[in-house]
Motif scaffolding. Structure first.
Motif, mmCIF file in Angstrom:
data_model
loop_
_atom_site.group_PDB
_atom_site.id
_atom_site.type_symbol
_atom_site.label_atom_id
_atom_site.label_comp_id
_atom_site.label_asym_id
_atom_site.label_seq_id
_atom_site.Cartn_x
_atom_site.Cartn_y
_atom_site.Cartn_z
ATOM 1 N N ARG A 68 41.013 54.158 37.987
ATOM 2 C CA ARG A 68 43.019 54.469 37.653
ATOM 3 C C ARG A 68 43.409 53.132 38.848
ATOM 4 O O ARG A 68 44.886 52.629 38.699
ATOM 5 C CB ARG A 68 43.271 55.411 39.392
ATOM 6 N N ARG A 69 42.116 51.726 38.653
ATOM 7 C CA ARG A 69 42.860 49.907 38.986
ATOM 8 C C ARG A 69 42.596 49.427 38.001
ATOM 9 O O ARG A 69 42.773 48.805 37.848
ATOM 10 C CB ARG A 69 42.771 49.857 40.642
ATOM 11 N N GLY A 70 41.043 50.066 37.106
ATOM 12 C CA GLY A 70 40.934 49.116 35.554
ATOM 13 C C GLY A 70 39.491 48.893 35.943
ATOM 14 O O GLY A 70 38.753 48.836 36.864
ATOM 15 N N GLU A 71 39.155 49.022 34.294
ATOM 16 C CA GLU A 71 37.336 48.904 34.654
ATOM 17 C C GLU A 71 37.251 47.697 34.634
ATOM 18 O O GLU A 71 35.894 47.971 35.799
ATOM 19 C CB GLU A 71 36.681 49.317 33.141
ATOM 20 N N ARG A 72 37.985 46.770 34.898
ATOM 21 C CA ARG A 72 37.138 44.963 35.040
ATOM 22 C C ARG A 72 37.494 44.550 36.302
ATOM 23 O O ARG A 72 38.970 44.803 37.159
ATOM 24 C CB ARG A 72 37.577 44.444 33.760
ATOM 25 N N ALA A 73 36.769 44.014 37.308
ATOM 26 C CA ALA A 73 37.440 43.298 38.348
ATOM 27 C C ALA A 73 38.638 42.515 38.231
ATOM 28 O O ALA A 73 39.830 42.659 38.887
ATOM 29 C CB ALA A 73 35.926 42.125 38.882
ATOM 30 N N ALA A 74 39.206 41.535 37.305
ATOM 31 C CA ALA A 74 40.429 41.348 36.881
ATOM 32 C C ALA A 74 41.218 42.557 37.113
ATOM 33 O O ALA A 74 42.540 42.005 37.083
ATOM 34 C CB ALA A 74 40.786 40.188 35.534
ATOM 35 N N GLN A 75 41.155 43.438 35.948
ATOM 36 C CA GLN A 75 42.401 44.454 35.742
ATOM 37 C C GLN A 75 42.531 45.000 36.830
ATOM 38 O O GLN A 75 44.097 45.182 37.929
ATOM 39 C CB GLN A 75 41.537 45.521 35.209
ATOM 40 N N ARG A 76 41.424 45.469 38.152
ATOM 41 C CA ARG A 76 42.103 45.515 40.054
ATOM 42 C C ARG A 76 42.703 44.708 40.352
ATOM 43 O O ARG A 76 43.450 45.259 41.121
ATOM 44 C CB ARG A 76 40.683 45.924 40.299
ATOM 45 N N PHE A 77 42.019 43.087 40.145
ATOM 46 C CA PHE A 77 43.249 42.842 40.724
ATOM 47 C C PHE A 77 44.898 43.190 40.529
ATOM 48 O O PHE A 77 45.449 43.123 41.327
ATOM 49 C CB PHE A 77 43.089 41.093 40.887
#
Length: 167
Positions: free
Chosen positions: A149-158
């Motif tokens: 829901r927020r992204g598979e990678r840390a950069a995507q979640r940020f």
């Protein structure tokens, strides 16, 4: 009873600003029981009081033992204002415990130490992932949701939380 691990990869369901409060104590002299035992007993009373009051602003906490002498509590708060209001309220557990600690500390010559740090973390400035773990930290305080829901990678979640994409 310990919490069950969540087998899938999840992230904290936190949105917006997060207030993180770290507080700890260190026993510097085991023989000075009258100085450190009241401080050690005060925190569980405060946490119970806060847990009973759903409007207190405390969203969750985690206890850490840093060895036999050190105890730390990580707390997650709804707002800086609610944290400060609790700390200043003479009718709550904190103010009397703090006053008693200060009275004992005058003659303690450093037999017990305490510390705290407060961080106000803007939206988009934090991310999290938990895999094969019971809910921890932000995830325990805010609940969790699937990583996708927020992204598979840390950069995507940020980026999904309103921050700039970072590696």
């Amino acid at each position: 009873m310990s919490a069950q691990p969540i087998p899938e990869r999840v992230t904290a369901a936190a949105d917006g600003e997060v207030v993180v409060f770290l507080i700890g104590m260190r026993i510097n002299s085991w023989r000075a029981v009258r100085h450190w035992l009241p401080a050690l007993r005060a925190m569980p009373r405060m946490l119970k009081e806060l847990a009973r009051d759903k409007d207190s602003g405390l969203l969750g906490h985690q206890l850490l033992a840093g060895g036999p002498r050190d105890r730390t509590v990580i707390q997650y708060w709804e707002s800086r204002e609610k944290l400060l209001a609790y700390a200043a309220d003479a009718n709550k557990e904190h103010r009397p415990a703090w006053a008693a600690f200060n009275r004992r500390a005058r003659g303690s010559e450093g037999k017990v130490g305490i510390w705290h740090e407060t961080y106000v973390v803007p939206a988009g400035s934090y991310e999290s992932i938990y895999s094969g773990m019971p809910a921890q930290g932000l995830g325990k305080a805010f609940g969790v949701e699937p990583v996708a829901r927020r992204g598979e990678r840390a950069a995507q979640r940020f980026a999904s939380a309103g921050g700039e994409a970072r590696a």
